[in-house]
Design an enzyme around this catalytic site. Structure first.
Site, short mmCIF file in Angstrom:
data_model
loop_
_atom_site.label_atom_id
_atom_site.label_comp_id
_atom_site.label_asym_id
_atom_site.label_seq_id
_atom_site.Cartn_x
_atom_site.Cartn_y
_atom_site.Cartn_z
N GLY A 199 -1.77 -1.43 6.65
CA GLY A 199 -2.95 -2.15 7.15
C GLY A 199 -3.59 -1.38 8.29
CG ASN A 218 -4.85 -6.42 1.03
OD1 ASN A 218 -4.51 -5.69 1.96
ND2 ASN A 218 -5.43 -7.57 1.26
CB THR A 278 -0.96 0.03 1.22
OG1 THR A 278 -1.74 -1.14 1.18
CG2 THR A 278 -1.86 1.24 1.26
#
Ligand code: DON
Length: 584
Positions: free
Chosen positions: A482, A408, A388
């Site tokens: 994340g 992702n 990311t």
């Protein structure tokens, strides 16, 4: 080299420091006479700078930088993935553009169960793991909304980088090596990332992507329709079907990026603007700020760091407990508006004690006064781990962009569509594939984030802006990492707004992270060593005494930010990655 010195040298090298004369002649509002950009790769930052210098605005610059990142930093983001974008326009309008991937119409709650058990290898790798790629739709919407340069000109730098090849960065080479077994399963991925003798491309070796260059050229010349309605959709759906996937041409045709209503929260004398569902970031940053506001954060950072970290950890636990229970795609589930109620947030802290870690945190129950009837973040009426990427741009008219892009986890689902050079995302793993089954980031979720046809998986991406009391932008930040994105972005805001740190210092400061489950307080012990911000062994011992299960961690997130002080902008890239920030 210090971040600050690097920033100054980079800026000088690129000839971006404007003379006082040219600044005076710009004729723009004196509060926003500067421009800047920060990304994780120098070529992307320089592309943004080139666009800003050649008449483009911050929106054009962000699009160009995002496309370049998809070529030179493709393990993190690319046109096979998605993005969430927050835009503050020079006219003061705020736009939250949801370019989140969508599950195919054939997706179902049980699609990752085998023999009644969740199989995360299917949601993380291979043809079932991808949602409809959504970055192209989002950048098209950005461009239509506020872009100034011609669409095709925004693709030039990315096309060149793909066609001519660029030296593989350390993280590109590292992640090719770490994901080699999965990448090798797909011939089109193998052909790009491995030499003909089967060895992986190493750091510094040229990564040439001719197919991707030609795909970018087609989108540049024929528009996003080429991607969603034409040859790309057909090729992608056909190939996925041949290897057991479920995305169809109809899924591509059905995909729309959406403008959502941003989340706006007062924090002291600022307004913080966050991204609504399907991101969880905006809600939880707002919630945590409201929980933190009664405390003397700035003073504690400096003189009582263990009290600061203890408090942070406690608000993180409460916010992530709510995330796991309540959050999902607000087009499908009612995300309670009450999560943003100030009194609700304060009540969540009623059982906080400053002398002990709270053992049993559960999700809260947002009050009736708010109810579950006002779904958050529905389309507005106006119509871990190192993957990311967050980029940010600002121009001298007062347009600011905060954009987080992702496939992702590294190299997404590892499947490259043959003949296109497009690596697909594995965003399906951001759904809760079954209650209680942790995803790649250890996150658990409830029914609210279950897989569903046409649904978007919950995200932690948190592009964020802060306005001053007069409504002018003063700070923007966001991150990769994340769930750590949410907590990292919060900590950068606190360091600047409460701690009085420079933005470069704020981005560089060591951070902590707690996500409710597992009950572990991660902390960065390799950053800020020898600075006043070090999470020293003494602080660690005190946090342990309070009952926090501590675990030292490497980099927790990679953050980019821009800060305005008076009429000067400063851009900062995270020293945890090899990025670049420029301001003039
Ligand atoms: O949207 C999300 O929350 C994740 N797909 C983001 C993934 C990420 O940040 C990976 N980086 N470490």
């Amino acid at each position: 080299m210090s971040t600050r010195r690097f920033f100054l040298q980079s800026a000088a090298l690129c000839g971006l420091l404007l003379s006082a004369k040219s600044r005076r002649s710009s004729g723009f509002d004196k509060l926003t006479v500067n421009r800047g950009a920060a990304t994780v790769h120098p070529l992307a930052t320089q592309s943004a700078a080139r666009i800003l210098r050649s008449g483009g605005n911050a929106i054009d610059a962000a699009i160009s930088a995002a496309l370049v990142l998809g070529v030179v930093d493709g393990h993190n983001s690319g046109i096979g993935g998605g993005c969430l974008v927050l835009i503050r326009r020079s006219n003061g309008q705020i736009h939250a553009i949801d370019g989140r991937e969508m599950a195919g119409l054939a997706a179902s709650e049980g699609m990752f169960l085998r023999g009644g058990k969740a199989d995360a290898s299917l949601s993380q790798n291979g043809p079932l793991a991808c949602g409809v790629p959504s970055q192209i739709a989002a950048i098209k919407q950005m461009h239509t909304l506020a872009g100034r340069m011609a669409w095709k000109d925004l693709f030039t730098d990315a096309q060149k980088a793909a066609f001519n090849g660029v030296a593989a960065s350390k993280s590109v080479a590292r992640t090719i090596a770490s994901e080699a077994d999965e990448l090798r399963k797909y011939p089109a991925s193998s052909a790009i990332y491995f030499h003909t003798d089967g060895t992986a491309i190493r750091e510094g070796e040229p990564l040439v992507q001719k197919d991707l260059a030609s795909t970018l050229e087609s989108i540049a010349l024929q528009g996003s329709e080429w991607f969603y309605e034409g040859p790309f959709a057909s090729k992608c759906a056909g190939y996925l079907k041949s290897i057991g996937g479920i995305l169809t041409r109809e899924d591509f045709l059905a995909y729309r990026s959406k403008e959502r209503t941003a989340i706006r929260t007062k924090y002291r004398d600022h307004e913080v603007i966050g991204f609504p569902p399907p991101s969880s970031g905006g809600i939880h940053i707002a919630q945590m700020l409201m929980m933190l506001e009664p405390y003397p954060i700035g003073a504690w950072m400096r003189s009582r760091p263990e009290a600061y970290y203890h408090l942070l950890c406690e608000v993180m636990k409460r916010a992530f407990a709510d995330r796991a229970y309540w959050l999902g795609d607000s087009d499908f589930v009612d995300v309670p508006q009450g999560l943003l109620d100030r009194e609700y947030s304060r009540n969540r802290m009623a059982n906080f004690v400053d002398s002990q870690s709270s053992m049993q945190i559960e999700h809260g129950t947002p009050g009736d006064s708010m109810g579950r009837n006002g779904a958050l973040g529905a389309p507005s009426s106006a119509e871990d781990l190192k993957h990311t990427t967050h980029l940010t741009t600002a121009d001298d008219e007062g347009n600011w962009v905060a954009m987080t892009c992702t496939v992702n986890t590294s190299w997404g689902c590892k499947v490259t569509v043959p003949g296109t050079g497009v690596m697909l995302n594995n965003q399906m793993d951001d759904f809760s594939i079954s209650p209680g089954t942790p995803n790649a980031f250890g996150l658990v979720g409830s029914q609210a984030n279950a897989v569903g046809p046409g649904k978007r998986p919950l995200s932690s991406m948190s592009p964020t802006m802060v306005l001053d009391a007069t409504g002018e932008p003063v700070l923007t930040a966001g991150a990769a990492g994340g769930p750590r994105i949410i907590n990292a972005t919060l900590q950068v805001l606190l360091r600047v707004l409460d701690g009085g740190c420079s933005v470069s210092e704020a981005v560089a400061c060591p951070r902590v992270h707690h996500q409710w489950q597992p009950d572990v307080l991660l902390f960065e012990d390799q950053f800020g060593v020898g600075t006043p911000w070090e999470i020293s062994p003494g602080i660690q011992a005190n946090l342990s005494r309070l009952g926090h299960p501590l675990k030292a961690s490497g980099s927790l997130a990679i953050c980019q930010a821009i800060h305005r002080q008076g009429d000067r902008l400063t851009a900062a890239h995270d020293p945890r990655a090899q990025g670049q920030s420029l301001a003039e």
